[in-house]
Structure formats: C-alpha cells, structure tokens
Design a protein around this motif. Structure first.
Motif: not given
Length: 403
Positions: A312-320, A158-164
C-alpha cells in the motif's frame, strides 16, 4: 565475551517507545544484547546515520525504508524491516483560524464532512492566490500519504488546491505558531504540544483515515541483518517484550516518565501519558477525549510486518511521485518487509504469528479470526474512511480506481 550492541537512531516521538523501553526496562539485557540510542531531529539524518554505519538500526517512518531501497531521491541501499514499531498515532492539527473556518467542534471531525468544509476553504484560498499549506514530516512518510489520501478522497487535489511542505516533528508546532503552515500532520507529542501552546487544534487522527495504518518500523541495512541474524532475533524478542509491557495500563505512568526524559522526548510526562493511554486534548484548556486505538500497539500482531502494508505504501509512492507501477518495484517494495525474520525470531514464544504474509488491507469490518502458525489471531476493523479495500495483487487496478 563482548555483549552484542545495537546503536539505534530515533526521533523524539512517543512511538520510539519500544527500543527505549527495551533498553530501560531490561528487556534487551535479558536477551543478552545492549541498546544504545542515538537521538536526531530529522528523518533524513536518521536515515543517513543508518546508511553510513553510524547506527545499526533505526526507528523509521515506514515509507522511507521503501524509498531508500528503491533509490527514490538518492542511490538505492537495500533496507529490511523485520518489525513494526506501531500503527497510527498521528493527527492532523490546524491553526485556530482554519479551525474556525472549517467549523471544528468539541469532538473529532468526521473525515468526509470535515473534508467537504475544508475543500470549500481550500478552493477559496486558491482563488485568492493564498493556498492553504500543510506540513508533513518527510516526503516519504505515512503522514504525507495519509494526508494526501484523505484530501484527494474529499475532492481536494494535493499540490494544486493545497501546498504540502516538509517540517521536522520537533519544529511542527513552531511552524504552525509562525503562520508558515495552516496545518500539520505529525506524530505525538507534537500535536498535543501545539494544542497546549494554543497554536493549533486537532481536527482528525490518522486512525480515522486508515484504522490500522502502518507507521514506524525498525529498519536496518539488509547486509547487517544477514551478518547478525541471531543477534537481530534477540533484538526482536526484546522489542516484542517491550510492546507487551507498553500496553499494560499499570505500566503507563512509568513508561511515560521514562519517555519524557530529556535524552528521549524531553517533554511533559502528562502529555506523553495522554498519548500512551489513547487520550487526546483537541483544544487548549479542553477536556481530554478517549480515542480508541489512537496509537495501536501489540494486539492483533500489530508488530508483524505485513507485506501488504508495504505494498500500500508503494502504491501511494507511485501515485504521488507520478511514476508507473512496475512488477520489479512492487516486488522490491514488499521485500523490504520481512515477516520471515519476525517469525523466526519469535517462534516458540508467546507471540501470535500470522500464517499469511499479506492480506487485503481495509477489508475487515468486524472481529475476524485469521490463520496463524502460533497463537490465536483475531483481527478487528482496519477500514479506510472511504470504504475502499486494497488488494496487494492488483496495485495498478487499485490506483486506477482512486480519484
């Protein structure tokens, strides 16, 4: 004596059903409270009305409540989530051209196989300097995180191979029709509207990505919850009664007719009814397909605010957001979800109350009995499509294991 009033903000989505039905079917009145509903068109407006006191509570995308509390993108304001309004109910819908390019058939795609074909198309489009673009409803939405989780797991960056990009739910089908995006991840009825207009085809539903993914929640300012605790308990009881009513097959047609009214969703009754009864039409003119648990509600304590879901939502927030995981933020994120308030409100009722407040997410593959303080709790499959499980006590280790 004045009847306590809750002004609740919402977006025109099927998963706004519980506060609408609590008002329209008399469940709020039975609890001695009144609900006034405030319709908006963007999640940012729903949040701002709540923060500035124009509403008392909101139908809200779960990650936005956490982001607001943590001060992501704006000064922090503490929000509390004492009730989950539903699990899943979203889909990934793509343009006709992309559907053909990735070989969509007449059934829902397998996430891994479909993702592999999408990766080939995405990389070809990057090489041609015309990257694929997907629309999600907000930066801090489960739609964004579910889509990114799927893409990353199948080898699409995400953000490199596709735009969101962000597009409001009521305008998602328009964005697809105008060619501004190649796909959308949005809630019902907006996927079905895109299909019925002939501008998109449903490729996946988010229940295929995470079987029991948390979606919309009831959010409120933490200070308001503290000030109106007994009245909030009454509101939660009304919402729980509405949830029980919502899953009754003999109530589906009446519920769909209420939700489709102009002041609520403003859509076709049959489109809303399909979502309520887990029936999805993948392509214009096609047959409807039964998708079990497409929009999951009430059963298995679905309205319980598990702290592990917030983690889990926080983990994805930190990830992205490319931010470090910190003990302070992890704790603050989980503290947004309030199982203690849920239990206090529904104690002594017929509601099933889990004994724990957190669990391994994605670890249940077969019906499993779980501890409860009230009622009998049987959890069914909650798997992620890639077979991973999430341990809320090891967020950093989980993130390190992801592609």
């Amino acid at each position: 004596m004045t009847t306590p009033l809750f002004r609740i903000g919402f977006l025109p989505l099927v998963d706004a059903a519980l506060p609408i039905l609590a008002r329209e079917q008399g469940f709020a009145a039975r609890e001695g409270i009144e609900i006034a509903l405030v319709r908006d068109m963007t999640w940012a407006t729903v949040r701002d009305r709540l923060l500035y006191g124009h509403t008392d509570a909101a139908h809200m995308i779960a990650p936005l409540a956490i982001a607001t509390t943590l001060g992501r993108g704006r000064p922090p304001v503490a929000l509390s989530v004492p009730f989950v309004l539903g699990l899943n109910g979203n889909a990934v819908t793509v343009s006709a051209a992309l559907a053909e390019a990735i070989g969509l058939g007449t059934a829902l795609g397998d996430p891994a196989a479909l993702g592999s074909r999408l990766r080939d198309v995405a990389l070809a489009r990057v090489a041609a300097a015309k990257p694929l673009r997907f629309g999600v409803v907000h930066r801090y939405s489960s739609h964004n995180y579910m889509l990114r989780y799927w893409l990353a797991a199948v080898g699409i960056r995400p953000d490199r191979d596709v735009e969101i990009v962000v597009t409001s739910p009521p305008f998602a089908a328009d964005a697809l029709a105008a060619g501004e995006v190649d796909g959308i991840c949005v809630g019902e009825p907006w996927n079905s509207i895109a299909v019925d207009r002939g501008v998109g085809r449903i490729a996946l539903v988010t229940a295929q990505i995470w079987r029991r993914g948390v979606e919309k929640v009831l959010a409120m300012r933490s200070e308001m919850l503290a000030e109106r605790r007994d009245e909030v308990h009454a509101l939660l009881r009304a919402l729980h009664a509405a949830a029980e009513h919502f899953v009754r097959l003999d109530a589906a047609e009446e519920s769909a007719a209420i939700l489709a009214r102009p002041e609520y969703l403003g859509g076709r009754v049959d489109t809303v009814l399909r979502a309520i009864t887990d029936r999805i039409r993948l392509a214009q003119g096609g047959d409807t397909l039964h998708v079990p648990d497409f929009m999951f509600q009430y059963r298995e304590a679905a309205n319980f605010p598990w702290r592990s879901q917030a983690a889990w939502l926080y983990s994805q927030m930190a990830r992205w957001d490319d931010l470090p995981v910190t003990p302070h933020d992890a704790q603050a994120a989980q503290d947004v979800f309030r199982p203690d308030v849920y239990r206090a409100a529904l104690a002594g009722s017929a509601a099933t109350l889990p004994g724990a407040s957190s669990k391994l997410e994605g670890a249940v593959s077969a019906p499993t009995a779980a501890g409860s303080t009230q009622g009998r709790l049987l959890l069914e499959g909650d798997h992620f499509f890639d077979g991973r499980a999430f341990d809320p006590d090891d967020i950093a280790g989980y993130l390190a294991s992801l592609p």
